[in-house]
Design an enzyme around this catalytic site. Structure first.
Site, PDB file in Angstrom:
ATOM      1  N   THR A  53       0.585  -1.288   0.108  1.00  0.00           N
ATOM      2  CA  THR A  53      -0.057   0.159  -0.095  1.00  0.00           C
ATOM      3  C   THR A  53       1.003   1.075   0.154  1.00  0.00           C
ATOM      4  O   THR A  53       1.901   1.208   0.685  1.00  0.00           O
ATOM      5  CB  THR A  53      -0.846   0.075   1.174  1.00  0.00           C
ATOM      6  OG1 THR A  53      -1.776  -1.221   1.211  1.00  0.00           O
ATOM      7  CG2 THR A  53      -1.791   1.358   1.107  1.00  0.00           C
TER       8      THR A  53
ATOM      9  N   GLU B 211      -0.579  -5.180   6.151  1.00  0.00           N
ATOM     10  CA  GLU B 211       0.778  -5.239   5.536  1.00  0.00           C
ATOM     11  C   GLU B 211       1.647  -6.175   6.177  1.00  0.00           C
ATOM     12  O   GLU B 211       2.420  -7.153   5.500  1.00  0.00           O
ATOM     13  CB  GLU B 211       1.604  -4.121   5.174  1.00  0.00           C
ATOM     14  CG  GLU B 211       0.940  -2.998   4.502  1.00  0.00           C
ATOM     15  CD  GLU B 211       1.256  -1.376   4.380  1.00  0.00           C
ATOM     16  OE1 GLU B 211       1.082  -0.863   3.519  1.00  0.00           O
ATOM     17  OE2 GLU B 211       2.009  -1.369   5.663  1.00  0.00           O
TER      18      GLU B 211
ATOM     19  N   LYS C 152      13.827   7.754   2.351  1.00  0.00           N
ATOM     20  CA  LYS C 152      13.605   6.700   3.503  1.00  0.00           C
ATOM     21  C   LYS C 152      14.559   5.836   4.294  1.00  0.00           C
ATOM     22  O   LYS C 152      14.422   5.232   4.978  1.00  0.00           O
ATOM     23  CB  LYS C 152      13.013   5.706   2.702  1.00  0.00           C
ATOM     24  CG  LYS C 152      11.519   6.149   1.832  1.00  0.00           C
ATOM     25  CD  LYS C 152      10.359   6.785   2.793  1.00  0.00           C
ATOM     26  CE  LYS C 152       9.256   7.497   2.028  1.00  0.00           C
ATOM     27  NZ  LYS C 152       8.329   6.265   1.398  1.00  0.00           N
TER      28      LYS C 152
ATOM     29  N   GLY D  94       2.754   4.470   7.455  1.00  0.00           N
ATOM     30  CA  GLY D  94       2.136   5.943   7.086  1.00  0.00           C
ATOM     31  C   GLY D  94       1.044   6.036   6.262  1.00  0.00           C
ATOM     32  O   GLY D  94       0.368   6.980   6.339  1.00  0.00           O
TER      33      GLY D  94
ATOM     34  N   GLY E  65       5.932  -0.476   0.171  1.00  0.00           N
ATOM     35  CA  GLY E  65       6.518   0.591   0.422  1.00  0.00           C
ATOM     36  C   GLY E  65       7.142   0.348   2.015  1.00  0.00           C
ATOM     37  O   GLY E  65       6.704  -0.235   2.611  1.00  0.00           O
ATOM     38  N   ALA E  66       7.958   1.600   2.167  1.00  0.00           N
ATOM     39  CA  ALA E  66       8.097   1.845   3.617  1.00  0.00           C
ATOM     40  C   ALA E  66       8.452   3.281   4.016  1.00  0.00           C
ATOM     41  O   ALA E  66       8.517   4.192   3.055  1.00  0.00           O
ATOM     42  CB  ALA E  66       9.499   1.257   3.981  1.00  0.00           C
TER      43      ALA E  66
ATOM     44  N   SER F 183       1.930   5.323  -2.262  1.00  0.00           N
ATOM     45  CA  SER F 183       2.179   5.938  -3.170  1.00  0.00           C
ATOM     46  C   SER F 183       3.417   5.389  -4.315  1.00  0.00           C
ATOM     47  O   SER F 183       3.462   5.857  -5.639  1.00  0.00           O
ATOM     48  CB  SER F 183       2.414   7.337  -2.973  1.00  0.00           C
ATOM     49  OG  SER F 183       3.392   7.759  -2.077  1.00  0.00           O
ATOM     50  N   THR F 184       4.215   4.932  -3.451  1.00  0.00           N
ATOM     51  CA  THR F 184       5.351   4.177  -4.204  1.00  0.00           C
ATOM     52  C   THR F 184       4.750   2.936  -4.913  1.00  0.00           C
ATOM     53  O   THR F 184       4.961   2.420  -6.237  1.00  0.00           O
ATOM     54  CB  THR F 184       6.865   4.177  -3.485  1.00  0.00           C
ATOM     55  OG1 THR F 184       6.856   5.126  -2.728  1.00  0.00           O
ATOM     56  CG2 THR F 184       7.933   3.777  -4.231  1.00  0.00           C
TER      57      THR F 184
HETATM   58  C1  5RP Z   1       1.268   1.980   4.560  1.00  0.00           C
HETATM   59  C2  5RP Z   1       2.967   2.033   4.360  1.00  0.00           C
HETATM   60  C3  5RP Z   1       3.457   2.432   2.899  1.00  0.00           C
HETATM   61  O1  5RP Z   1       3.964   1.549   2.610  1.00  0.00           O
HETATM   62  C4  5RP Z   1       4.511   3.762   3.698  1.00  0.00           C
HETATM   63  O2  5RP Z   1       3.849   4.567   4.238  1.00  0.00           O
HETATM   64  C5  5RP Z   1       5.215   4.129   2.388  1.00  0.00           C
HETATM   65  O3  5RP Z   1       4.275   4.815   1.395  1.00  0.00           O
HETATM   66  P1  5RP Z   1       4.615   5.855   0.483  1.00  0.00           P
HETATM   67  O4  5RP Z   1       5.362   4.893  -0.638  1.00  0.00           O
HETATM   68  O5  5RP Z   1       3.399   6.547  -0.175  1.00  0.00           O
HETATM   69  O6  5RP Z   1       5.697   6.682   0.831  1.00  0.00           O
HETATM   70  O7  5RP Z   1       3.387   1.493   5.238  1.00  0.00           O
HETATM   71  O8  5RP Z   1       0.802   1.900   5.637  1.00  0.00           O
END
Ligand code: 5RP
Length: 234
Positions: A29, A107, A125, A100, A86-87, A31-32
């Site tokens: 989940t 997840e 990150k 986030g 993502g992280a 935006s990446t």
């Molecule tokens: C969602 C997550 C996302 O993977 C993490 O917040 C990174 O998101 P983005 O790629 O939008 O920065 O842990 O619960």
């Protein structure tokens, strides 16, 4: 901003190299990883890639359906070949902060069921010490004020219930998110995870320890893949 979006797209697409025909794939989940999901959908229609996906959130489920990825329930299958997600932060030991996007519980369940975990990220990150990003902790709505107080005492920092407008963020599981502002002080994430999980109102914490096998990282020098020397992709 446009540059960060371009980096996310590069990392998200590059990570698809880990996905082979016939695989069962956890779909993270954020935006990446959304770019990974879109690219997998493209490969299904353009190349006839044959995969099955398990989404980690309702948002990812919706996107995966839109781009044509066949989905199954985790309970219908015996594990996944890989999860791509993502992280919010990762440290030199490949320990992660996630959540986030408030999807940390699903997840983590999907990551635990996967034979390998690949993280997609841009180079903001990467950190030496986890915790500059407030640590997301999923908590039960019941007595959440008491749970927040316990977390404050344990972590010795400010802990806030995450808000969206006038009300709390409610996760896909009907819970709330408490964000712990530890600062970059989490030098023993395995102990911190264990201690947080002892608090009864805590459902799950966004520390993903000893789960990440590789990070596909996009930065000024292009996209690089860092494989965890202690991971399962060696
Ligand atoms: C969602 C997550 C996302 O993977 C993490 O917040 C990174 O998101 P983005 O790629 O939008 O920065 O842990 O619960």
């Amino acid at each position: 901003m446009a540059d960060v979006e371009a980096l996310k797209r590069e990392a998200g697409i590059e990570a698809c190299k880990f996905v082979k025909d016939g695989m069962k794939v956890g779909l993270g989940t954020g935006s990446t990883v959304k770019h990974t999901v879109i690219e997998l959908g493209r490969r299904i229609s353009a190349e006839g890639l044959n995969i099955t996906g398990v989404p980690t959130s309702l948002a990812t489920e919706k996107l995966a359906i839109e781009v044509g990825i066949p989905l199954v329930e985790l309970s219908e299958i015996d594990g996944l070949d890989i999860v791509i997600d993502g992280a919010d932060e990762y440290d030199p030991e490949f320990q992660l902060i996630k959540g986030g996007g408030a999807a940390l519980l699903r997840e983590k369940i999907v990551a635990q069921e996967s034979a390998a975990m690949v993280v997609v990220a841009d180079d903001r990150k990467r950190v030496d010490n986890l915790g500059a990003f407030p640590l997301p902790i999923e908590v039960t709505p019941f007595s959440h004020e008491a749970t927040v107080r316990s977390l404050c005492r344990l972590l010795d920092c400010r802990v806030n219930i995450r808000m969206a407008g006038n009300g709390p963020v409610i996760t896909d599981n009907g819970n709330m998110i408490a964000d712990a502002h530890t600062g970059p002080t989490i030098d023993n994430p395995i102990r911190t995870e264990a201690e947080i999980l002892l608090i009864a109102g805590v459902v799950q914490v966004g520390l993903f320890n000893n789960m990440c096998d590789a990070v596909v990282l996009a930065g000024a020098n292009g996209v690089e893949t860092f494989v965890n020397p202690n991971g399962r992709l060696i």
